[in-house]
Write a protein that holds these residues in place. Structure first.
Motif, mmCIF file in Angstrom:
data_model
loop_
_atom_site.group_PDB
_atom_site.id
_atom_site.type_symbol
_atom_site.label_atom_id
_atom_site.label_comp_id
_atom_site.label_asym_id
_atom_site.label_seq_id
_atom_site.Cartn_x
_atom_site.Cartn_y
_atom_site.Cartn_z
ATOM 1 N N THR A 136 0.820 -1.214 0.000
ATOM 2 C CA THR A 136 0.000 0.000 0.000
ATOM 3 C C THR A 136 0.856 1.267 0.000
ATOM 4 O OG1 THR A 136 -0.163 -0.132 2.421
ATOM 5 C CG2 THR A 136 -1.947 -1.116 1.141
ATOM 6 N N ALA A 137 2.184 1.104 -0.019
ATOM 7 C CA ALA A 137 3.078 2.266 -0.108
ATOM 8 C C ALA A 137 3.233 2.752 -1.547
ATOM 9 C CB ALA A 137 4.448 1.927 0.468
ATOM 10 N N CYS A 138 2.799 1.959 -2.509
ATOM 11 C CA CYS A 138 2.911 2.363 -3.915
ATOM 12 C C CYS A 138 2.174 3.683 -4.141
ATOM 13 C CB CYS A 138 2.311 1.285 -4.820
ATOM 14 S SG CYS A 138 3.203 -0.283 -4.801
ATOM 15 N N GLY A 139 2.823 4.586 -4.872
ATOM 16 C CA GLY A 139 2.217 5.871 -5.174
ATOM 17 C C GLY A 139 2.302 6.891 -4.049
ATOM 18 N N LYS A 140 3.007 6.541 -2.968
ATOM 19 C CA LYS A 140 3.085 7.433 -1.810
ATOM 20 C C LYS A 140 4.491 8.003 -1.642
ATOM 21 C CE LYS A 140 -1.113 6.033 -0.654
ATOM 22 N NZ LYS A 140 -1.294 4.808 -1.430
ATOM 23 N N ARG A 141 4.601 9.024 -0.789
ATOM 24 C CA ARG A 141 5.886 9.635 -0.451
ATOM 25 C C ARG A 141 6.351 9.031 0.872
ATOM 26 N NH1 ARG A 141 3.820 15.602 0.001
ATOM 27 N NH2 ARG A 141 2.324 14.358 1.205
ATOM 28 N N ILE A 142 7.422 8.253 0.806
ATOM 29 C CA ILE A 142 7.876 7.519 1.987
ATOM 30 C C ILE A 142 9.242 8.029 2.433
ATOM 31 C CG2 ILE A 142 8.319 5.263 2.998
ATOM 32 C CD1 ILE A 142 5.436 5.639 2.046
ATOM 33 N N ALA A 143 9.306 8.509 3.660
ATOM 34 C CA ALA A 143 10.564 8.972 4.246
ATOM 35 C C ALA A 143 11.318 7.789 4.846
ATOM 36 C CB ALA A 143 10.293 10.011 5.323
ATOM 37 N N GLU A 152 15.703 2.027 3.829
ATOM 38 C CA GLU A 152 15.832 2.665 2.523
ATOM 39 C C GLU A 152 15.986 1.608 1.432
ATOM 40 O OE1 GLU A 152 18.357 6.417 0.897
ATOM 41 O OE2 GLU A 152 19.566 4.665 1.446
ATOM 42 N N ARG A 153 16.800 0.601 1.711
ATOM 43 C CA ARG A 153 17.009 -0.478 0.738
ATOM 44 C C ARG A 153 15.706 -1.224 0.461
ATOM 45 N NH1 ARG A 153 20.980 -4.433 -0.352
ATOM 46 N NH2 ARG A 153 20.105 -5.846 -1.923
ATOM 47 N N VAL A 154 14.952 -1.529 1.510
ATOM 48 C CA VAL A 154 13.697 -2.267 1.341
ATOM 49 C C VAL A 154 12.685 -1.443 0.550
ATOM 50 C CG1 VAL A 154 11.699 -3.195 2.573
ATOM 51 C CG2 VAL A 154 14.002 -3.748 3.350
ATOM 52 N N ILE A 155 12.601 -0.144 0.845
ATOM 53 C CA ILE A 155 11.658 0.713 0.118
ATOM 54 C C ILE A 155 12.067 0.843 -1.347
ATOM 55 C CG2 ILE A 155 11.017 3.138 -0.156
ATOM 56 C CD1 ILE A 155 9.186 1.677 1.718
ATOM 57 N N GLN A 156 13.359 0.897 -1.619
ATOM 58 C CA GLN A 156 13.815 0.976 -3.005
ATOM 59 C C GLN A 156 13.448 -0.289 -3.774
ATOM 60 O OE1 GLN A 156 17.948 1.856 -2.300
ATOM 61 N NE2 GLN A 156 17.650 4.071 -2.446
ATOM 62 N N VAL A 157 13.578 -1.441 -3.105
ATOM 63 C CA VAL A 157 13.154 -2.706 -3.731
ATOM 64 C C VAL A 157 11.650 -2.685 -3.987
ATOM 65 C CG1 VAL A 157 12.901 -5.200 -3.352
ATOM 66 C CG2 VAL A 157 15.049 -4.062 -2.751
ATOM 67 N N GLN A 158 10.882 -2.194 -3.014
ATOM 68 C CA GLN A 158 9.437 -2.121 -3.174
ATOM 69 C C GLN A 158 9.056 -1.145 -4.284
ATOM 70 O OE1 GLN A 158 7.074 -3.952 -1.908
ATOM 71 N NE2 GLN A 158 5.424 -2.820 -2.910
ATOM 72 N N ALA A 159 9.815 -0.064 -4.427
ATOM 73 C CA ALA A 159 9.540 0.903 -5.484
ATOM 74 C C ALA A 159 9.629 0.256 -6.860
ATOM 75 C CB ALA A 159 10.513 2.085 -5.387
ATOM 76 N N GLU A 160 10.627 -0.613 -7.049
ATOM 77 C CA GLU A 160 10.760 -1.334 -8.319
ATOM 78 C C GLU A 160 9.610 -2.296 -8.519
ATOM 79 O OE1 GLU A 160 12.944 -0.725 -10.734
ATOM 80 O OE2 GLU A 160 13.555 0.967 -9.464
ATOM 81 N N LYS A 161 9.180 -2.938 -7.436
ATOM 82 C CA LYS A 161 8.050 -3.874 -7.518
ATOM 83 C C LYS A 161 6.773 -3.136 -7.897
ATOM 84 C CE LYS A 161 5.698 -7.518 -4.879
ATOM 85 N NZ LYS A 161 4.320 -7.062 -5.109
ATOM 86 N N LYS A 180 6.528 -0.520 -9.744
ATOM 87 C CA LYS A 180 6.603 -0.256 -11.188
ATOM 88 C C LYS A 180 6.276 -1.503 -11.989
ATOM 89 C CE LYS A 180 10.187 3.327 -10.825
ATOM 90 N NZ LYS A 180 11.589 3.679 -11.194
ATOM 91 N N THR A 181 6.879 -2.635 -11.577
ATOM 92 C CA THR A 181 6.647 -3.901 -12.282
ATOM 93 C C THR A 181 5.176 -4.293 -12.255
ATOM 94 O OG1 THR A 181 8.872 -4.662 -11.712
ATOM 95 C CG2 THR A 181 7.274 -6.361 -12.349
ATOM 96 N N ASP A 182 4.517 -4.009 -11.123
ATOM 97 C CA ASP A 182 3.101 -4.362 -10.969
ATOM 98 C C ASP A 182 2.166 -3.334 -11.586
ATOM 99 O OD1 ASP A 182 4.013 -6.547 -9.592
ATOM 100 O OD2 ASP A 182 3.532 -5.778 -7.591
ATOM 101 N N GLY A 183 2.749 -2.285 -12.181
ATOM 102 C CA GLY A 183 1.923 -1.259 -12.819
ATOM 103 C C GLY A 183 1.212 -0.345 -11.848
ATOM 104 N N LYS A 184 1.749 -0.241 -10.643
ATOM 105 C CA LYS A 184 1.142 0.636 -9.639
ATOM 106 C C LYS A 184 1.909 1.955 -9.586
ATOM 107 C CE LYS A 184 -0.360 -3.294 -6.826
ATOM 108 N NZ LYS A 184 -0.289 -3.948 -5.490
ATOM 109 N N GLY A 185 1.392 2.888 -8.818
ATOM 110 C CA GLY A 185 2.040 4.194 -8.720
ATOM 111 C C GLY A 185 3.438 4.099 -8.139
#
Length: 296
Positions: free
Chosen positions: A152-159, A167-176, A178-183
């Motif tokens: 549910t963090a997709c499309g959000k601003r995460i500090a 930071e590493r985990v959020i960066q991995v999630q950010a790529e996921k 994109k792959t899933d077509g979410k924000g």
């Protein structure tokens, strides 16, 4: 009012409130353990002191006010100093990379942390683990953005903290995402905890993804403006251990482990952890390099 000034005022408020948060605890009387002191590297015994480095406020473990350090880590290092018969001074640097570089260059003897222990970090350093941690989200009260998990963090601003494991985990999630077509996730990296939490309070960030212990502390100081979400979930991590950091193969590692073990056995560790509201992060035995792996 400038963001820098707002940050300063928030820090000042935090430090004042911390005095009320940390109640006096009846600690066991400590004395030098000559057996442990004899195991210290000769250079440290001769100098009679060590420098422990930190990367800024990480309440309730580390609370930096000017050049003064308070918090659970400060109390524990004071106790370790007594047990080892040395004075432990504290210095602050900006961010985890600078902290690790300072240790590995020999400028500082160790960081008591706690710093997240992961196999990738163990390649260059040894970790003396003394707490277990969990990683969750701190959001505005009522959770208006509906952030309850990594998905549910997709499309959000995460500090996040710059250079940290979150930071590493959020960066991995950010790529996921994109792959899933979410924000896309807007990853906002900060060098200290107060700036990160202030970004959420001022609505510049939708959530702060970080260790549960300090986030619990910040929420308690936020006058009802914040709450925690994602509690009780893995959130991209295996069992997460945190601890002190020393250079790889340093003889100081086993000495710190045995000193922490002594403090656990005589009740000092439990008294200090409970004093700072960290009883849920206690472990039964300290260990060296207990960490797991991060997502690739």
């Amino acid at each position: 009012m400038s963001f820098k000034k707002v940050t300063y005022l928030a820090l000042a408020s935090l430090m004042i409130s911390s005095a009320a948060f940390a109640q006096d605890a009846g600690l066991p009387k400590l004395s030098v353990n000559e057996e442990l002191r004899a195991k210290l590297p000769e250079s440290i015994r001769t100098a009679g002191k060590m420098i422990s480095v930190n990367n800024g406020s990480f309440p309730p473990y580390e609370i930096v006010t000017g050049t003064e350090l308070t918090g659970a880590s400060a109390d524990l290092t004071d106790a370790i100093g007594v047990v080892l018969g040395v004075k432990i001074a504290h210095e602050t640097v900006g961010g985890l990379p600078a902290l690790l570089a300072g240790i590995n260059s020999g400028r500082y003897q160790f960081a008591f942390g706690p710093v997240g222990d992961f196999k990738s970090r163990e390649e260059a350093n040894d970790f003396v683990d003394w707490v277990q941690e969990f990683v969750v989200f701190s959001v505005q009260k009522g959770n208006p953005k509906g952030i309850t998990s990594l998905d549910t963090a997709c499309g959000k601003r995460i500090a996040v903290m710059a250079g940290g494991s979150a930071e590493r985990v959020i960066q991995v999630q950010a790529e996921k995402c994109k792959t899933d077509g979410k924000g896309a996730i807007e990853v906002q990296s900060f060098t200290d905890q107060p700036s990160s939490i202030l970004a959420v309070r001022s609505k510049r960030s939708d959530a702060f993804f970080s260790s549960q212990a300090p986030l619990t502390y910040f929420v308690s100081q936020a006058n009802g403006q914040l709450e925690l979400t994602g509690v009780g979930q893995k959130n991209g991590f295996e069992d997460l251990y945190q601890g002190a950091v020393v250079p790889k193969g340093s003889p100081l590692g086993p000495v710190l482990r045995d000193a922490v073990k002594l403090l656990m056995d005589n009740g000092t560790y439990a008294a200090i952890m409970k004093k700072w509201g960290l009883e849920n992060n206690m472990i039964k035995e300290p260990g060296i390099n207990l960490g797991g792996t991060l997502p690739k």
